[in-house]
Write a protein that holds these residues in place. Structure first.
Motif, PDB file in Angstrom:
ATOM      1  N   ALA A  76       0.916  -0.957   0.271  1.00 34.70           N
ATOM      2  CA  ALA A  76      -0.125  -0.347   0.047  1.00 34.70           C
ATOM      3  C   ALA A  76       0.881   1.297  -0.731  1.00 34.70           C
ATOM      4  O   ALA A  76       0.907   2.170  -0.500  1.00 34.70           O
ATOM      5  CB  ALA A  76      -0.886  -0.071   1.635  1.00 34.70           C
ATOM      6  N   ILE A  77       2.059   0.712   0.777  1.00 32.57           N
ATOM      7  CA  ILE A  77       3.122   2.510   0.846  1.00 32.57           C
ATOM      8  C   ILE A  77       3.937   2.441  -0.438  1.00 32.57           C
ATOM      9  O   ILE A  77       4.359   3.181  -0.243  1.00 32.57           O
ATOM     10  CB  ILE A  77       3.315   2.511   2.100  1.00 32.57           C
ATOM     11  CG1 ILE A  77       4.273   1.499   2.238  1.00 32.57           C
ATOM     12  CG2 ILE A  77       2.392   2.449   3.360  1.00 32.57           C
ATOM     13  CD1 ILE A  77       5.376   1.849   3.937  1.00 32.57           C
ATOM     14  N   LEU A  78       4.321   0.983  -0.815  1.00 32.81           N
ATOM     15  CA  LEU A  78       5.114   1.216  -1.803  1.00 32.81           C
ATOM     16  C   LEU A  78       5.466   1.777  -2.972  1.00 32.81           C
ATOM     17  O   LEU A  78       6.639   2.928  -3.276  1.00 32.81           O
ATOM     18  CB  LEU A  78       4.974  -0.227  -2.399  1.00 32.81           C
ATOM     19  CG  LEU A  78       6.852  -0.672  -3.618  1.00 32.81           C
ATOM     20  CD1 LEU A  78       7.376  -0.442  -2.716  1.00 32.81           C
ATOM     21  CD2 LEU A  78       6.547  -1.983  -3.916  1.00 32.81           C
ATOM     22  N   PRO A  79       4.241   2.673  -3.500  1.00 36.03           N
ATOM     23  CA  PRO A  79       4.230   3.143  -4.376  1.00 36.03           C
ATOM     24  C   PRO A  79       4.385   5.017  -4.554  1.00 36.03           C
ATOM     25  O   PRO A  79       5.001   5.488  -4.940  1.00 36.03           O
ATOM     26  CB  PRO A  79       3.099   3.515  -4.947  1.00 36.03           C
ATOM     27  CG  PRO A  79       2.292   2.623  -4.576  1.00 36.03           C
ATOM     28  CD  PRO A  79       3.020   1.873  -3.402  1.00 36.03           C
ATOM     29  N   LEU A  80       4.238   5.363  -2.602  1.00 39.10           N
ATOM     30  CA  LEU A  80       4.898   6.875  -2.597  1.00 39.10           C
ATOM     31  C   LEU A  80       6.365   6.905  -2.722  1.00 39.10           C
ATOM     32  O   LEU A  80       7.227   7.423  -3.349  1.00 39.10           O
ATOM     33  CB  LEU A  80       4.142   6.132  -0.411  1.00 39.10           C
ATOM     34  CG  LEU A  80       3.198   6.784  -0.332  1.00 39.10           C
ATOM     35  CD1 LEU A  80       2.744   6.411   1.163  1.00 39.10           C
ATOM     36  CD2 LEU A  80       2.923   7.535  -0.896  1.00 39.10           C
ATOM     37  N   ARG A  81       7.658   5.140  -2.342  1.00 41.06           N
ATOM     38  CA  ARG A  81       8.344   5.536  -2.213  1.00 41.06           C
ATOM     39  C   ARG A  81       8.823   5.226  -4.554  1.00 41.06           C
ATOM     40  O   ARG A  81       9.604   6.244  -4.783  1.00 41.06           O
ATOM     41  CB  ARG A  81       9.368   4.563  -1.964  1.00 41.06           C
ATOM     42  CG  ARG A  81      11.078   4.614  -1.838  1.00 41.06           C
ATOM     43  CD  ARG A  81      11.130   3.279  -1.104  1.00 41.06           C
ATOM     44  NE  ARG A  81      11.699   1.946  -1.550  1.00 41.06           N
ATOM     45  CZ  ARG A  81      10.747   1.441  -2.945  1.00 41.06           C
ATOM     46  NH1 ARG A  81      11.953   1.616  -3.644  1.00 41.06           N
ATOM     47  NH2 ARG A  81      10.973  -0.650  -3.138  1.00 41.06           N
ATOM     48  N   THR A  82       8.516   4.562  -4.582  1.00 38.88           N
ATOM     49  CA  THR A  82       8.423   4.511  -6.566  1.00 38.88           C
ATOM     50  C   THR A  82       8.674   5.231  -7.291  1.00 38.88           C
ATOM     51  O   THR A  82       9.304   5.522  -8.426  1.00 38.88           O
ATOM     52  CB  THR A  82       8.256   2.821  -6.855  1.00 38.88           C
ATOM     53  OG1 THR A  82       6.993   3.303  -6.555  1.00 38.88           O
ATOM     54  CG2 THR A  82       8.761   1.656  -5.962  1.00 38.88           C
ATOM     55  N   ARG A  83       7.370   6.368  -6.315  1.00 40.02           N
ATOM     56  CA  ARG A  83       7.659   7.341  -7.564  1.00 40.02           C
ATOM     57  C   ARG A  83       8.548   8.684  -7.157  1.00 40.02           C
ATOM     58  O   ARG A  83       7.880   9.479  -7.966  1.00 40.02           O
ATOM     59  CB  ARG A  83       6.040   8.355  -7.320  1.00 40.02           C
ATOM     60  CG  ARG A  83       4.536   6.829  -7.900  1.00 40.02           C
ATOM     61  CD  ARG A  83       3.131   7.863  -8.012  1.00 40.02           C
ATOM     62  NE  ARG A  83       3.121   7.959  -6.607  1.00 40.02           N
ATOM     63  CZ  ARG A  83       2.176   7.616  -6.031  1.00 40.02           C
ATOM     64  NH1 ARG A  83       1.012   6.103  -6.784  1.00 40.02           N
ATOM     65  NH2 ARG A  83       2.005   7.967  -4.954  1.00 40.02           N
ATOM     66  N   ASN A  84       8.555   8.071  -6.084  1.00 37.72           N
ATOM     67  CA  ASN A  84       9.658  10.566  -5.818  1.00 37.72           C
ATOM     68  C   ASN A  84      11.440   9.000  -5.254  1.00 37.72           C
ATOM     69  O   ASN A  84      12.059   9.890  -5.222  1.00 37.72           O
ATOM     70  CB  ASN A  84       9.664   9.905  -4.537  1.00 37.72           C
ATOM     71  CG  ASN A  84       7.976  10.826  -5.267  1.00 37.72           C
ATOM     72  OD1 ASN A  84       7.625  11.901  -4.873  1.00 37.72           O
ATOM     73  ND2 ASN A  84       6.854  10.055  -4.098  1.00 37.72           N
ATOM     74  N   ALA A  85      11.506   7.519  -5.788  1.00 37.66           N
ATOM     75  CA  ALA A  85      13.139   7.703  -5.815  1.00 37.66           C
ATOM     76  C   ALA A  85      13.354   6.591  -6.599  1.00 37.66           C
ATOM     77  O   ALA A  85      12.570   5.321  -6.733  1.00 37.66           O
ATOM     78  CB  ALA A  85      13.634   7.102  -4.170  1.00 37.66           C
TER      79      ALA A  85
END
Length: 107
Positions: A76-85
Motif C-alpha cells: 500500500a505504501i510502496l508507490p509512495l517511494r517508487t514514484r519519488n526515488a
C-alpha cells in the motif's frame, strides 16, 4: 539465518509522499520483526564512486523478508517511494557468525 532487504537509492525526491512513506514504514516492518540496520547515512567512499543512499533492513529470515515485501501493508505504501526515488532493491541472506571468506570456495 538473518536476511536483509537492501536498497541502493540513486535519487530521492523528498516531499510529501516520501514523508508519508517514512512515517508509515515502521508499522509494516513490526509484524515481520524487521529493523533498520543502515538508513541513508553518508558513506565514506574508499574506492570508486557511491551515488545515492544505502538502506538495509534486517529480518529473522528470508521468509519474514519476503512476507514483509509482499504484505498488503507494505504494498500500500510502496508507490509512495517508487514514484519519488530511483534505485535497486534486493532481498539477500546473511551469513552465519562463523562464516569465513574461504567458505565461498566450497560451492
Amino acid at each position: 539465518m538473518t536476511a536483509y532487504a537492501v536498497a541502493h537509492l540513486h535519487r530521492t525526491e523528498i516531499g510529501p509522499e516520501i514523508t508519508e512513506y517514512l512515517e508509515r514504514i515502521q508499522d509494516t516492518l513490526d509484524p515481520h520483526s524487521g529493523r533498520f540496520v543502515i538508513h541513508g547515512a553518508p558513506a565514506e567512499v574508499l574506492e570508486g564512486t557511491w551515488p545515492g543512499a544505502l538502506i538495509v533492513i534486517s529480518f529473522p529470515g528470508m521468509a519474514e523478508a519476503r512476507a514483509w515485501y509482499d504484505s498488503p501493508a507494505y504494498r500500500a505504501i510502496l508507490p509512495l517511494r517508487t514514484r519519488n526515488a530511483d534505485g535497486d532493491t534486493i532481498l539477500i541472506d546473511g551469513v552465519p557468525d562463523d562464516h569465513l571468506a574461504t567458505d565461498v570456495l566450497k560451492g
